[in-house]
Structure formats: structure tokens, C-alpha cells
Design a protein around this motif. Structure first.
Motif, short mmCIF file in Angstrom:
data_model
loop_
_atom_site.label_atom_id
_atom_site.label_comp_id
_atom_site.label_asym_id
_atom_site.label_seq_id
_atom_site.Cartn_x
_atom_site.Cartn_y
_atom_site.Cartn_z
N ASP A 10 -3.78 6.08 -4.74
CA ASP A 10 -4.66 6.14 -3.59
C ASP A 10 -4.30 7.45 -2.88
OD1 ASP A 10 -6.28 5.35 -1.31
OD2 ASP A 10 -4.40 4.82 -0.30
N ASP A 12 -5.25 8.54 0.95
CA ASP A 12 -4.92 8.45 2.37
C ASP A 12 -3.80 7.43 2.61
OD1 ASP A 12 -7.01 10.27 3.03
OD2 ASP A 12 -8.47 8.64 3.01
N GLY A 13 -2.65 7.90 3.05
CA GLY A 13 -1.53 6.99 3.31
C GLY A 13 -0.57 6.85 2.15
N GLU A 170 -0.83 2.00 -3.62
CA GLU A 170 -1.69 1.83 -2.45
C GLU A 170 -0.90 1.55 -1.17
OE1 GLU A 170 -4.54 1.53 -1.00
OE2 GLU A 170 -5.97 1.93 -2.60
N ASP A 171 -1.47 1.94 -0.04
CA ASP A 171 -0.86 1.57 1.24
C ASP A 171 -1.70 0.52 1.98
OD1 ASP A 171 -3.00 3.38 1.74
OD2 ASP A 171 -2.25 3.63 3.78
MG MG Z 1 -4.81 4.42 1.68
#
Ligand code: MG
Ligand code: BG6
Length: 223
Positions: A10, A12-13, A170-171
């Protein structure tokens, strides 16, 4: 024992902290509309598309908005977000991420990006990690957003790797759900309470390492 043939990130983050910029941009919009909005509410927005996020925010309001008003609000948030990402540079890669991405490439494992963001291409270019990714799948290339597995399944297909041999990182809770629904091994970055469905949860990216990942997978196999 599962052999890792691809790792799908992923954005973002996970690779960089643009999750914070999404938060700040939504927070500013919510404040302007007098809608209460905090970090805990923001957790459920992580990983969701721009329009899905806006819908959830507007559900907290007593007012109703027309389709045109919603379009303008989404655009306003995006303009603010795009201002915030203008200063993104390779310095903004999260701790340990670049090292891990290089380690993975060197091990001959394929790599992909699975992002819900229409700004993904701009961000990875600014971070200068395009060459560490064999494929990039973003919001523009899929019909269904996370938690639907489509974005992860599409990345695996483009890499020519069966999803059972992929690891997704993933976040977001919605993102972990998407990885699991795709039939992949899920690594969650952040708090256990939001990411309980992941196979392996680590508090932050500095804990990423190919050896520890492989050890965790083999432990899970023995359990
Ligand atoms: Mg994310
Ligand atoms: C995801 C973020 O990566 O992209 C979400 O986790 C964001 O917070 C989504 O809403 C859509 O991003 P964009 O850039 O298309 O508005």
C-alpha cells in the motif's frame, strides 16, 4: 511452507506518511463544515477512496448535500491534499522502507503497489521509488475500492504471481481486509486494535525485514 514470490505495498501510510496529509486535509474540510472529526474516526477512512471517505464524513452532518456540492467538496479536499504533497521528497520515505524494498528486489521477489489514491503516481515519483516497483495499480485502474480485493488481485495478475504466493502490506483496516480477501498473507503496520485481521502486525515500518517476515510465516505454518 509458503514461498514469497511477490510483495505488494500500500502507499499512503506504508511507504510514506501521506496518510497524515489525507487526515489533515479531511480535518480542515470537516472543521469548515462544522462536522466533528478526530483521529479515531479517521481510522475508518484510511484506505477508502476519496468519494467513499467524503460520504462517511457527511453522514456525521445533519445537512444534506447535492451531488454537485459533494463533487466540489471532494475537489476542495484534493486541492488541499495536493498542496500538502508538493513538498514530498525521498526524505519522506518511512524508516526502513527503502532498505526493505531494496532487500526484497535483491532477493528476486517481485514488487507491486496497490493504492486507492488517484495521486499515487505523483507521490511515488516524488519519493523516487518507481524503479523499486515492478507494477503500480492505483484507483484509476480498478472499479472497486478497498476492502474489495480487486486492487491487490490486479497487481498480482500483472506480476504473474498467484495470490497465495503474495504478501500484502497495509496500514488500514480496509486494506488488510482487501489483502485477506485476495487470499494473500497480510502484514499490518500500526495498532493491533485496528489491524487484528492481519497475519502479522508490526508497530511501524522500522520493523520490516525479509528475514523476520519469513520467520513469522514459517512460525504460522507450524502453529
Ligand atoms: Mg494506507
Ligand atoms: C488511500 C488513502 O491511499 O487513498 C485514503 O489511504 C485516500 O485516505 C485514498 O482517501 C484516495 O486518495 P486520493 O488521493 O485519490 O484522494
Amino acid at each position: 511452507m509458503m514461498e514469497i514470490e511477490a510483495i505488494i505495498y500500500d502507499l499512503d501510510g506504508v511507504i510514506t506518511d501521506t496518510a497524515e496529509y489525507h487526515y489533515l486535509a479531511w480535518k480542515a474540510l470537516a472543521d469548515e463544515l462544522n462536522i466533528s472529526f478526530d483521529r479515531s474516526f479517521n481510522e475508518q477512512l484510511k484506505g477508502l477512496s476519496r468519494v467513499d471517505s467524503l460520504e462517511l464524513i457527511l453522514q456525521q452532518s445533519h445537512q444534506t448535500y447535492t451531488a454537485e456540492e459533494k463533487r466540489q467538496l471532494a475537489e476542495k479536499k484534493n486541492e488541499h491534499y495536493q498542496e500538502l504533497i508538493q513538498k514530498v521528497s525521498p526524505n519522506d520515505l518511512l524508516p526502513g522502507v527503502e532498505l526493505f524494498m531494496k532487500e526484497v528486489k535483491q532477493a528476486g521477489i517481485k514488487t507491486g503497489l496497490a493504492s486507492a489514491s488517484k495521486n499515487a503516481q505523483t507521490v511515488i515519483e516524488r519519493l523516487q521509488v518507481t524503479n523499486l516497483l515492478d507494477t503500480v495499480v492505483d484507483a484509476a485502474k480498478v472499479e472497486r475500492g478497498k476492502p474489495d480485493p480487486e486492487v491487490f488481485v490486479t497487481a498480482a495478475k500483472q506480476l504473474g504471481v498467484p495470490t497465495a504466493h503474495c504478501v500484502g502490506i497495509e496500514d488500514a483496516s480496509s486494506g488488510v481486509k482487501a489483502i485477506k480477501a485476495a487470499g494473500m498473507y497480510a502484514v499490518g503496520i500500526g495498532k493491533e486494535k485496528y489491524l487484528a485481521e492481519a497475519d502479522w502486525v508490526i508497530p511501524d515500518t522500522s520493523h520490516l525485514g525479509l528475514n523476520s517476515l519469513e520467520m513469522k510465516i514459517s512460525e504460522d505454518n507450524q502453529a
